[in-house]
Motif scaffolding. Sequence first.
Motif, PDB file in Angstrom:
ATOM      1  N   ARG A  48       3.276  14.456 -13.214  1.00 33.69           N
ATOM      2  CA  ARG A  48       2.912  14.537 -11.805  1.00 33.69           C
ATOM      3  C   ARG A  48       2.779  13.143 -11.184  1.00 33.69           C
ATOM      4  O   ARG A  48       3.211  12.900 -10.063  1.00 33.69           O
ATOM      5  N   SER A  49       2.190  12.223 -11.926  1.00 35.38           N
ATOM      6  CA  SER A  49       1.993  10.863 -11.421  1.00 35.38           C
ATOM      7  C   SER A  49       3.307  10.118 -11.261  1.00 35.38           C
ATOM      8  O   SER A  49       3.523   9.433 -10.255  1.00 35.38           O
ATOM      9  N   VAL A  50       4.184  10.227 -12.255  1.00 34.14           N
ATOM     10  CA  VAL A  50       5.474   9.531 -12.178  1.00 34.14           C
ATOM     11  C   VAL A  50       6.303  10.077 -11.022  1.00 34.14           C
ATOM     12  O   VAL A  50       6.911   9.313 -10.260  1.00 34.14           O
ATOM     13  N   VAL A  51       6.316  11.382 -10.858  1.00 32.78           N
ATOM     14  CA  VAL A  51       7.073  11.986  -9.756  1.00 32.78           C
ATOM     15  C   VAL A  51       6.501  11.518  -8.414  1.00 32.78           C
ATOM     16  O   VAL A  51       7.254  11.159  -7.502  1.00 32.78           O
ATOM     17  N   SER A  52       5.190  11.472  -8.294  1.00 40.68           N
ATOM     18  CA  SER A  52       4.580  10.997  -7.046  1.00 40.68           C
ATOM     19  C   SER A  52       4.882   9.532  -6.804  1.00 40.68           C
ATOM     20  O   SER A  52       5.114   9.123  -5.667  1.00 40.68           O
ATOM     21  N   GLY A  53       4.891   8.729  -7.863  1.00 39.41           N
ATOM     22  CA  GLY A  53       5.232   7.319  -7.725  1.00 39.41           C
ATOM     23  C   GLY A  53       6.667   7.120  -7.272  1.00 39.41           C
ATOM     24  O   GLY A  53       6.944   6.291  -6.391  1.00 39.41           O
ATOM     25  N   VAL A  54       7.581   7.873  -7.847  1.00 36.07           N
ATOM     26  CA  VAL A  54       8.995   7.763  -7.459  1.00 36.07           C
ATOM     27  C   VAL A  54       9.191   8.225  -6.015  1.00 36.07           C
ATOM     28  O   VAL A  54       9.891   7.566  -5.229  1.00 36.07           O
ATOM     29  N   MET A  55       8.563   9.327  -5.655  1.00 38.46           N
ATOM     30  CA  MET A  55       8.695   9.815  -4.281  1.00 38.46           C
ATOM     31  C   MET A  55       8.059   8.848  -3.286  1.00 38.46           C
ATOM     32  O   MET A  55       8.595   8.612  -2.212  1.00 38.46           O
ATOM     33  N   GLY A  56       6.906   8.279  -3.657  1.00 40.37           N
ATOM     34  CA  GLY A  56       6.269   7.283  -2.798  1.00 40.37           C
ATOM     35  C   GLY A  56       7.128   6.046  -2.646  1.00 40.37           C
ATOM     36  O   GLY A  56       7.243   5.473  -1.561  1.00 40.37           O
ATOM     37  N   GLY A  57       7.759   5.620  -3.748  1.00 40.36           N
ATOM     38  CA  GLY A  57       8.664   4.475  -3.680  1.00 40.36           C
ATOM     39  C   GLY A  57       9.850   4.732  -2.768  1.00 40.36           C
ATOM     40  O   GLY A  57      10.259   3.865  -1.999  1.00 40.36           O
ATOM     41  N   GLN A  91      15.872  -9.372   5.829  1.00 40.85           N
ATOM     42  CA  GLN A  91      14.533  -8.905   6.208  1.00 40.85           C
ATOM     43  C   GLN A  91      14.343  -7.433   5.836  1.00 40.85           C
ATOM     44  O   GLN A  91      13.288  -7.043   5.345  1.00 40.85           O
ATOM     45  N   MET A  92      15.353  -6.622   6.039  1.00 43.51           N
ATOM     46  CA  MET A  92      15.281  -5.210   5.668  1.00 43.51           C
ATOM     47  C   MET A  92      15.125  -5.060   4.158  1.00 43.51           C
ATOM     48  O   MET A  92      14.362  -4.222   3.680  1.00 43.51           O
ATOM     49  N   GLY A  93      15.855  -5.887   3.394  1.00 45.20           N
ATOM     50  CA  GLY A  93      15.741  -5.833   1.936  1.00 45.20           C
ATOM     51  C   GLY A  93      14.353  -6.215   1.464  1.00 45.20           C
ATOM     52  O   GLY A  93      13.773  -5.555   0.591  1.00 45.20           O
ATOM     53  N   ARG A  94      13.802  -7.294   2.020  1.00 39.37           N
ATOM     54  CA  ARG A  94      12.449  -7.725   1.638  1.00 39.37           C
ATOM     55  C   ARG A  94      11.414  -6.654   1.985  1.00 39.37           C
ATOM     56  O   ARG A  94      10.549  -6.325   1.181  1.00 39.37           O
ATOM     57  N   ARG A  95      11.499  -6.148   3.199  1.00 45.44           N
ATOM     58  CA  ARG A  95      10.541  -5.136   3.638  1.00 45.44           C
ATOM     59  C   ARG A  95      10.664  -3.856   2.801  1.00 45.44           C
ATOM     60  O   ARG A  95       9.664  -3.237   2.449  1.00 45.44           O
ATOM     61  N   SER A  96      11.901  -3.459   2.507  1.00 46.63           N
ATOM     62  CA  SER A  96      12.117  -2.235   1.726  1.00 46.63           C
ATOM     63  C   SER A  96      11.497  -2.362   0.346  1.00 46.63           C
ATOM     64  O   SER A  96      10.821  -1.444  -0.124  1.00 46.63           O
ATOM     65  N   TRP A  97      11.741  -3.490  -0.315  1.00 47.05           N
ATOM     66  CA  TRP A  97      11.217  -3.688  -1.663  1.00 47.05           C
ATOM     67  C   TRP A  97       9.691  -3.724  -1.638  1.00 47.05           C
ATOM     68  O   TRP A  97       9.034  -3.104  -2.465  1.00 47.05           O
ATOM     69  N   SER A  98       9.133  -4.437  -0.689  1.00 44.21           N
ATOM     70  CA  SER A  98       7.680  -4.555  -0.586  1.00 44.21           C
ATOM     71  C   SER A  98       7.031  -3.192  -0.305  1.00 44.21           C
ATOM     72  O   SER A  98       6.054  -2.806  -0.949  1.00 44.21           O
ATOM     73  N   SER A  99       7.572  -2.455   0.639  1.00 41.60           N
ATOM     74  CA  SER A  99       7.026  -1.133   0.979  1.00 41.60           C
ATOM     75  C   SER A  99       7.220  -0.144  -0.159  1.00 41.60           C
ATOM     76  O   SER A  99       6.334   0.674  -0.431  1.00 41.60           O
ATOM     77  N   ALA A 100       8.360  -0.218  -0.836  1.00 43.09           N
ATOM     78  CA  ALA A 100       8.617   0.691  -1.958  1.00 43.09           C
ATOM     79  C   ALA A 100       7.595   0.472  -3.064  1.00 43.09           C
ATOM     80  O   ALA A 100       7.058   1.447  -3.623  1.00 43.09           O
ATOM     81  N   LYS A 101       7.307  -0.786  -3.385  1.00 40.45           N
ATOM     82  CA  LYS A 101       6.310  -1.063  -4.429  1.00 40.45           C
ATOM     83  C   LYS A 101       4.929  -0.556  -4.023  1.00 40.45           C
ATOM     84  O   LYS A 101       4.238   0.087  -4.812  1.00 40.45           O
ATOM     85  N   ALA A 102       4.537  -0.841  -2.793  1.00 41.71           N
ATOM     86  CA  ALA A 102       3.210  -0.438  -2.330  1.00 41.71           C
ATOM     87  C   ALA A 102       3.054   1.085  -2.323  1.00 41.71           C
ATOM     88  O   ALA A 102       2.041   1.621  -2.810  1.00 41.71           O
ATOM     89  N   PHE A 103       4.034   1.787  -1.802  1.00 42.07           N
ATOM     90  CA  PHE A 103       3.941   3.242  -1.739  1.00 42.07           C
ATOM     91  C   PHE A 103       4.063   3.879  -3.114  1.00 42.07           C
ATOM     92  O   PHE A 103       3.447   4.917  -3.380  1.00 42.07           O
ATOM     93  N   ALA A 104       4.840   3.280  -4.013  1.00 46.49           N
ATOM     94  CA  ALA A 104       4.962   3.808  -5.374  1.00 46.49           C
ATOM     95  C   ALA A 104       3.622   3.691  -6.102  1.00 46.49           C
ATOM     96  O   ALA A 104       3.167   4.641  -6.750  1.00 46.49           O
TER      97      ALA A 104
END
Length: 171
Positions: A48-57, A91-104
Amino acid sequence: MAASSSENDSKNEGPSSREAEQPQVAAIRMPTAEEIRAQEVWNNCAVRSVVSGVMGGGLGFFMGLFLGALDNPIMQDEMTARQQLIYNAKQMGRRSWSSAKAFAIMGLVFSAVECVVEKARAKHDTTNTVIAGCVTGGTISARGGPRAACAGCAGFAAFSVAIEKFFDRHT
């Protein structure tokens, strides 16, 4: 003659209308072996946690793409169209990576804590959400010190409860 046929029709409808008023009893369908196995897999906190992390990412990635596209360079007037395009792509790449990590991280921590607390308490209620929100908010904002961790705990717990009440999962 027409009146007598309508009387016969109403007499014939009597028993059938009573049958229609009685509630129909539906047969209980037992889950298949595959459904039981799938439920057992989903009840595993790690899954459940891994799936939520992937979806959040994934959600964070797309939010980062969107928000990165909205950034305008400071020197926009002096840049060529090609330079602006390159700047926006970076800028889109930086923001995407940063947001993906935070949400994951957010999805993984929240889901893991909620699942563990739910299994420990053997209850499925809002208290689990409050605890998971507090731990998640405190974890995310811990770098800012104890005051920030406390504020993150309270804020994320309140947000989690608000979302919980909006979706009304535990009724």
